[in-house]
Design a protein around this motif. Structure first.
Motif, PDB file in Angstrom:
ATOM      1  N   SER A  65      -7.071  -0.640  -5.727  1.00 60.34           N
ATOM      2  CA  SER A  65      -6.973  -0.493  -4.280  1.00 60.34           C
ATOM      3  C   SER A  65      -5.662  -1.117  -3.832  1.00 60.34           C
ATOM      4  N   ALA A  66      -4.748  -0.293  -3.325  1.00 63.34           N
ATOM      5  CA  ALA A  66      -3.450  -0.785  -2.875  1.00 63.34           C
ATOM      6  C   ALA A  66      -3.620  -1.671  -1.649  1.00 63.34           C
ATOM      7  N   SER A  67      -2.679  -2.565  -1.469  1.00 61.39           N
ATOM      8  CA  SER A  67      -2.661  -3.439  -0.306  1.00 61.39           C
ATOM      9  C   SER A  67      -2.019  -2.705   0.866  1.00 61.39           C
ATOM     10  N   ALA A  68      -2.553  -2.914   2.052  1.00 56.59           N
ATOM     11  CA  ALA A  68      -1.978  -2.306   3.255  1.00 56.59           C
ATOM     12  C   ALA A  68      -0.624  -2.946   3.590  1.00 56.59           C
TER      13      ALA A  68
ATOM     14  N   ALA B   7      -1.866  -5.496  -9.277  1.00 53.18           N
ATOM     15  CA  ALA B   7      -0.825  -5.206 -10.271  1.00 53.18           C
ATOM     16  C   ALA B   7      -1.113  -3.929 -11.052  1.00 53.18           C
ATOM     17  N   VAL B   8      -0.041  -3.210 -11.376  1.00 55.80           N
ATOM     18  CA  VAL B   8      -0.067  -2.084 -12.301  1.00 55.80           C
ATOM     19  C   VAL B   8       0.942  -2.387 -13.402  1.00 55.80           C
ATOM     20  N   SER B   9       0.868  -1.650 -14.503  1.00 59.21           N
ATOM     21  CA  SER B   9       1.742  -1.923 -15.636  1.00 59.21           C
ATOM     22  C   SER B   9       2.148  -0.630 -16.334  1.00 59.21           C
ATOM     23  N   ASN B  10       3.050  -0.751 -17.283  1.00 55.67           N
ATOM     24  CA  ASN B  10       3.442   0.391 -18.109  1.00 55.67           C
ATOM     25  C   ASN B  10       2.700   0.290 -19.441  1.00 55.67           C
TER      26      ASN B  10
ATOM     27  N   ASN C  19      -1.665   7.335   5.375  1.00 57.99           N
ATOM     28  CA  ASN C  19      -2.117   6.351   4.383  1.00 57.99           C
ATOM     29  C   ASN C  19      -0.910   5.770   3.667  1.00 57.99           C
ATOM     30  N   VAL C  20      -0.917   4.463   3.517  1.00 57.79           N
ATOM     31  CA  VAL C  20       0.201   3.784   2.865  1.00 57.79           C
ATOM     32  C   VAL C  20      -0.333   2.553   2.146  1.00 57.79           C
ATOM     33  N   GLY C  21       0.224   2.260   0.965  1.00 52.57           N
ATOM     34  CA  GLY C  21      -0.233   1.098   0.220  1.00 52.57           C
ATOM     35  C   GLY C  21       0.793   0.627  -0.783  1.00 52.57           C
ATOM     36  N   SER C  22       0.660  -0.637  -1.171  1.00 52.91           N
ATOM     37  CA  SER C  22       1.609  -1.247  -2.101  1.00 52.91           C
ATOM     38  C   SER C  22       0.893  -1.932  -3.251  1.00 52.91           C
TER      39      SER C  22
ATOM     40  N   LEU D   4      -5.261   4.473  -1.252  1.00 52.37           N
ATOM     41  CA  LEU D   4      -4.295   4.091  -0.222  1.00 52.37           C
ATOM     42  C   LEU D   4      -5.005   3.864   1.098  1.00 52.37           C
ATOM     43  N   PRO D   5      -4.859   2.672   1.679  1.00 55.54           N
ATOM     44  CA  PRO D   5      -5.497   2.403   2.971  1.00 55.54           C
ATOM     45  C   PRO D   5      -4.799   3.158   4.108  1.00 55.54           C
ATOM     46  N   ALA D   6      -5.550   3.414   5.164  1.00 58.32           N
ATOM     47  CA  ALA D   6      -4.993   4.076   6.346  1.00 58.32           C
ATOM     48  C   ALA D   6      -3.942   3.172   6.979  1.00 58.32           C
TER      49      ALA D   6
END
Length: 160
Positions: free
Chosen positions: A43-46, A54-57, A73-76, A66-68
């Motif tokens: 769940s991405a942060s707003a 965190a994500v990885s390779n 919708n946008v997320g980090s 992605l939150p509204a």
């Protein structure tokens, strides 16, 4: 003299084939993991600041919700580059991607495309030269509620 010329031509051909293969290997790996996983839900942060998921390779497909947000919708999420290298970010949806370093500066992409010759699952393909460090990946704004992400390092595209 003819043998030397032939040797030089063969060596040049091998070097060109080797260099061209990295991009293709990364695309093959990116397509494989977008299609087959393994997958991990995130769940991405707003917000693009603070502690981010965190994500990885690590040869996974991250299915990022992605939150509204304002305008869609946008997320980090965060990504830690362990090596200075070119990284390829494969997206399973046509969603904009912005990469910023720990100082908040936007990283310019060397390449960006909305497809890959290796498969039809790739809807976004971004190549970024990253140094060792932490980065923020921001997706959107978009009408999509989620995006699938696979990250491949071009220098090590086939290490499982």
């Amino acid at each position: 003299m003819m043998k030397k010329l032939l040797s030089v031509c063969l060596l040049s051909s091998a070097l060109l084939a080797g260099c061209g293969g990295e991009k293709n290997e990364a695309d093959v790996e990116g397509c494989e993991h977008l299609q087959e996983g393994p997958g991990a839900a995130v769940s991405a942060s707003a917000s693009a600041t603070g502690t981010l998921p965190a994500v990885s390779n690590d040869h996974k497909r991250y299915d990022i919700s992605l939150p509204a947000g304002n305008g869609g919708n946008v997320g980090s999420v965060s990504f830690a580059a362990a090596e200075a290298s070119d990284y390829v970010f494969f997206l399973g949806s046509n969603v904009t991607l912005k990469v910023t370093n720990s100082s908040g500066e936007t990283v310019s992409f060397e390449e960006s495309a909305t497809s890959s010759t290796e498969c039809t699952n790739v809807k976004g393909r971004y190549v970024a030269p990253l140094q060792v460090g932490s980065y923020t990946l921001t997706f959107g704004p978009t009408s999509e509620s989620s995006v699938s992400l696979v990250i491949e390092e071009t220098a090590h595209a086939d290490e499982h």
